[in-house]
Scaffold this motif. Structure first.
Motif, PDB file in Angstrom:
ATOM      1  N   LYS A 113       9.802  60.755   5.707  1.00  0.00           N
ATOM      2  CA  LYS A 113      10.695  61.288   4.676  1.00  0.00           C
ATOM      3  C   LYS A 113      12.073  61.593   5.273  1.00  0.00           C
ATOM      4  N   ARG A 114      12.085  62.151   6.470  1.00  0.00           N
ATOM      5  CA  ARG A 114      13.350  62.451   7.143  1.00  0.00           C
ATOM      6  C   ARG A 114      14.117  61.156   7.428  1.00  0.00           C
ATOM      7  N   LYS A 115      13.407  60.126   7.883  1.00  0.00           N
ATOM      8  CA  LYS A 115      14.052  58.835   8.159  1.00  0.00           C
ATOM      9  C   LYS A 115      14.616  58.216   6.880  1.00  0.00           C
ATOM     10  N   VAL A 116      13.864  58.312   5.802  1.00  0.00           N
ATOM     11  CA  VAL A 116      14.311  57.738   4.535  1.00  0.00           C
ATOM     12  C   VAL A 116      15.576  58.436   4.056  1.00  0.00           C
ATOM     13  N   LYS A 117      15.650  59.737   4.242  1.00  0.00           N
ATOM     14  CA  LYS A 117      16.839  60.472   3.808  1.00  0.00           C
ATOM     15  C   LYS A 117      18.065  60.064   4.612  1.00  0.00           C
ATOM     16  N   LEU A 118      17.878  59.667   5.857  1.00  0.00           N
ATOM     17  CA  LEU A 118      18.995  59.230   6.688  1.00  0.00           C
ATOM     18  C   LEU A 118      19.359  57.771   6.474  1.00  0.00           C
ATOM     19  N   ALA A 119      18.438  57.003   5.924  1.00  0.00           N
ATOM     20  CA  ALA A 119      18.554  55.558   5.924  1.00  0.00           C
ATOM     21  C   ALA A 119      19.279  55.000   4.712  1.00  0.00           C
ATOM     22  N   LYS A 120      19.827  53.846   4.948  1.00  0.00           N
ATOM     23  CA  LYS A 120      20.247  52.944   3.876  1.00  0.00           C
ATOM     24  C   LYS A 120      19.159  51.891   3.860  1.00  0.00           C
ATOM     25  N   LEU A 121      18.388  51.836   2.798  1.00  0.00           N
ATOM     26  CA  LEU A 121      17.237  50.939   2.740  1.00  0.00           C
ATOM     27  C   LEU A 121      17.687  49.501   2.488  1.00  0.00           C
ATOM     28  N   VAL A 122      17.016  48.591   3.166  1.00  0.00           N
ATOM     29  CA  VAL A 122      17.339  47.167   3.031  1.00  0.00           C
ATOM     30  C   VAL A 122      16.075  46.399   2.670  1.00  0.00           C
ATOM     31  N   LEU A 123      16.242  45.359   1.908  1.00  0.00           N
ATOM     32  CA  LEU A 123      15.105  44.523   1.542  1.00  0.00           C
ATOM     33  C   LEU A 123      14.760  43.718   2.732  1.00  0.00           C
TER      34      LEU A 123
END
Length: 123
Positions: A113-123
């Motif tokens: 969850k912490r990583k997702v909050k920092l991330a720009k998600l890519v396909l």
């Protein structure tokens, strides 16, 4: 002055490395991380429900990422999506099995969850 520069350098290195790690999240790696049950065995129906809840979460995260929300709003929506996953798993796995899975995977989910909050998600 030397200490201030050293501290600033460490902070920058930490932020850059955190962002670099977080940016590596894509749909496949995110689904893989969520799918880890840490040794808890699930029958076919439970596994199907577990996979569906995880896929719904991943889809929701990628849809959310497209909306370009302010960071605070984005973080609260991410928390809401993870809470929705927990509710779905609780109802589909049953209280006992869900508790077992949550105990084993809670640390990994918090880090994710912490990583997702920092991330720009890519396909």
């Amino acid at each position: 002055m030397k200490n201030a520069l050293l501290k600033l350098t460490f902070c920058l290195v930490f932020l850059i490395s955190s962002a670099g790690i977080a940016q590596a999240l894509n749909k496949k790696s995110l689904t893989s991380e969520l799918g880890k049950t840490e040794g808890i065995s699930l029958d076919a129906k439970q596994k199907s429900s577990f996979d569906k809840a995880n896929n719904d979460l991943v889809t929701g995260l990628f849809d959310l990422d497209k909306k370009k929300l302010p960071q605070a709003d984005r973080d609260s929506k991410i928390d809401g999506l993870f809470d929705k996953r927990d509710k779905s798993l609780s109802s589909s796995l049953g209280a006992d099995k869900y508790t077992d899975v949550k105990k084993k995977t809670d640390k990994n989910i918090k880090q994710l969850k912490r990583k997702v909050k920092l991330a720009k998600l890519v396909l």
